[in-house]
Design an enzyme around this catalytic site. Structure first.
Site, PDB file in Angstrom:
ATOM      1  N   ASP A   7     -62.079 -47.678   1.855  1.00  0.00           N
ATOM      2  CA  ASP A   7     -62.700 -48.940   1.560  1.00  0.00           C
ATOM      3  C   ASP A   7     -61.892 -50.168   2.025  1.00  0.00           C
ATOM      4  OD1 ASP A   7     -60.529 -48.916  -0.162  1.00  0.00           O
ATOM      5  OD2 ASP A   7     -61.959 -48.293  -1.946  1.00  0.00           O
TER       6      ASP A   7
ATOM      7  N   GLU B   8     -63.814 -40.025   2.904  1.00  0.00           N
ATOM      8  CA  GLU B   8     -63.933 -40.632   1.574  1.00  0.00           C
ATOM      9  C   GLU B   8     -65.050 -41.537   1.462  1.00  0.00           C
ATOM     10  OE1 GLU B   8     -60.259 -41.107  -1.050  1.00  0.00           O
ATOM     11  OE2 GLU B   8     -61.115 -43.141  -0.711  1.00  0.00           O
TER      12      GLU B   8
ATOM     13  N   GLU C 181     -63.144 -53.924  -1.918  1.00  0.00           N
ATOM     14  CA  GLU C 181     -63.265 -52.717  -1.312  1.00  0.00           C
ATOM     15  C   GLU C 181     -64.854 -52.336  -1.728  1.00  0.00           C
ATOM     16  OE1 GLU C 181     -58.997 -53.450  -2.204  1.00  0.00           O
ATOM     17  OE2 GLU C 181     -60.757 -53.925  -3.312  1.00  0.00           O
TER      18      GLU C 181
ATOM     19  N   HIS D  72     -51.373 -53.342  -8.107  1.00  0.00           N
ATOM     20  CA  HIS D  72     -51.438 -54.412  -6.939  1.00  0.00           C
ATOM     21  C   HIS D  72     -52.716 -54.682  -6.415  1.00  0.00           C
ATOM     22  CE1 HIS D  72     -52.838 -50.474  -5.240  1.00  0.00           C
ATOM     23  NE2 HIS D  72     -53.465 -51.331  -4.395  1.00  0.00           N
TER      24      HIS D  72
ATOM     25  N   ARG E  99     -56.033 -56.813  -5.560  1.00  0.00           N
ATOM     26  CA  ARG E  99     -56.147 -58.295  -5.402  1.00  0.00           C
ATOM     27  C   ARG E  99     -56.843 -58.948  -6.659  1.00  0.00           C
ATOM     28  NH1 ARG E  99     -56.111 -61.149  -0.537  1.00  0.00           N
ATOM     29  NH2 ARG E  99     -56.037 -59.144   0.672  1.00  0.00           N
TER      30      ARG E  99
ATOM     31  N   HIS F  89     -45.039 -53.656  -5.643  1.00  0.00           N
ATOM     32  CA  HIS F  89     -45.764 -53.765  -4.201  1.00  0.00           C
ATOM     33  C   HIS F  89     -45.222 -55.090  -3.357  1.00  0.00           C
ATOM     34  CE1 HIS F  89     -49.512 -54.573  -1.798  1.00  0.00           C
ATOM     35  NE2 HIS F  89     -49.682 -53.311  -2.020  1.00  0.00           N
TER      36      HIS F  89
END
Length: 385
Positions: free
Chosen positions: A107, A129, A143, A216, A218, A249
């Site tokens: 994604d 996936e 995503e 991590h 966004r 990260h």
């Protein structure tokens, strides 16, 4: 003899795999190596470099050397930077290689823009996936949009679970294009987790219950991430028998928040990112995991580790249904209470750690390669989108 050798080369089907982030690489490298073992397939790897150092760590671990590296990463890159970098860079690669199929994973922005570029050149797309959904286009962001959009362009939907297959069928995708394979991330664990593994940070935590953090996303930057870290710090300061390790990260914004909220606590170590072999072995040896990541939600059940998912939605409901994952959102008090519960209530911990793994048996890459061999041979290069 020379003519026969030439004919054999011509009969090979060319499969190009394109990925750009650490999570993608962890799940695509086992498939790369499986495809390379098939004599009838020519395997070409292109990385976008959407992540850089973290991507390179995974490539080294799995001994995968890309033929092409678009190297798009910029400091504090935006989604616009990623989009233009991939679309501009991948065009010439696709025109030069003319693959029979392009495989993308999951994604990410690399996934969507590579699939779009392949569509522009009428090259079939295989989506590894496929079928994961939250049906909230802003969670996770971007995503959820990426994976839904890629589905429109996909010829081969490699769904990791029956739930993912049902999502695709509800969206009226052709059942003949959907293959339930298991998750290639479980394949990776079969090669990375080792009984004799050691690490200085594990030695530091050896006298305590070790908590592993991976944060991590966004969409969690800012106040949500601050609330997560405050809850983790509060519990850490109240429980002297735990130690927390956070492989922080590379995103500078994540680092700023983590250091502001977590620095100075003697039971919390902020360390540099771990390569995939290290991280998988940390997972195997931890007491529990707290994350907003996706792939960990699949890895942890196979290792018997409870996971508190610090998000409001998950595209991996199988783990929640199985009992090994618990959605706790980003509210500080909710995270605090659920974290405390798993530390103080043995029955609650056991119920999650003993749950079953719904994500496969570690042979997803073999199934995908088998399917591609069969389908590419049957079509003799005439695949349509």
């Amino acid at each position: 003899m020379k003519y026969k050798e030439a004919a054999d080369v011509e009969q090979k089907r060319k499969v190009m795999l394109v990925f750009g982030t650490r999570p993608e690489a962890i799940k695509m490298c086992p498939l790369v190596n499986e495809l390379k073992s098939r004599p009838g397939i020519e395997t070409v790897v292109c990385v976008t470099g959407q992540h850089r150092e973290m991507l390179d760590m995974v490539l080294r671990t799995f001994h995968v050397e890309p033929k092409y590296d678009l190297a798009i990463m910029k400091d504090r890159q935006t989604l616009y930077d990623i989009a233009t970098g991939i679309l501009t860079g991948i065009k010439d690669v696709l025109e030069q290689e003319k693959p029979d199929v392009v495989l993308v994973h999951g994604d990410t922005s690399t996934t969507f823009f590579t699939a779009l570029a392949a569509f522009y050149q009428r090259i079939p797309v295989g989506h590894v996936e496929a079928g994961l959904r939250t049906y909230n286009i802003y969670s996770p962001y971007p995503e959820e949009f990426n994976r839904q959009a890629v589905t429109i362009l996909t010829r081969f939907n490699f769904a990791p679970t029956e739930t993912a297959r049902q999502n695709l069928l509800r969206e009226q995708r052709d059942d003949r294009t959907i293959y339930v394979t298991g998750n290639t991330g479980i394949d990776a664990l079969r090669t990375t987790v080792r009984a004799d593994y050691t690490h200085p940070e594990l030695q530091w935590a050896a006298d305590s219950r070790m908590i592993l953090i991976e944060v991590h996303r966004r969409e969690n930057l800012g106040a949500p991430m601050e609330r997560m870290f405050r809850a983790i710090r509060r519990v850490s300061e109240e429980h002297p028998d735990i130690k927390v390790i956070y492989p922080i990260h590379m995103n500078p914004a994540v680092r700023e928040i983590a250091r502001a909220e977590l620095s100075g606590c003697e039971r919390i170590h902020l360390i540099e990112p771990l390569d995939v072999l290290d991280f998988h072995n940390f997972e195997a040896r931890c007491h529990l995991i707290m994350t907003d990541s996706g792939g960990i939600q699949e890895e942890a059940p196979s290792l018997g580790k409870p996971v508190l998912v610090m998000r409001d939605t998950t595209e991996r409901p199988e783990g929640v249904a199985a009992g090994t994952l618990k959605l706790v959102g980003t509210d500080e008090e909710t995270i605090y209470e659920n974290f405390k519960l798993l530390l103080e209530d043995e029955a609650a911990y056991a119920a999650m750690s003993e749950a079953s793994n719904p994500y496969g048996d570690g042979f997803a890459s073999k199934r995908i390669a088998d399917i591609l061999e069969r389908e590419l041979e049957d079509t003799h290069g005439t695949l349509g989108i």
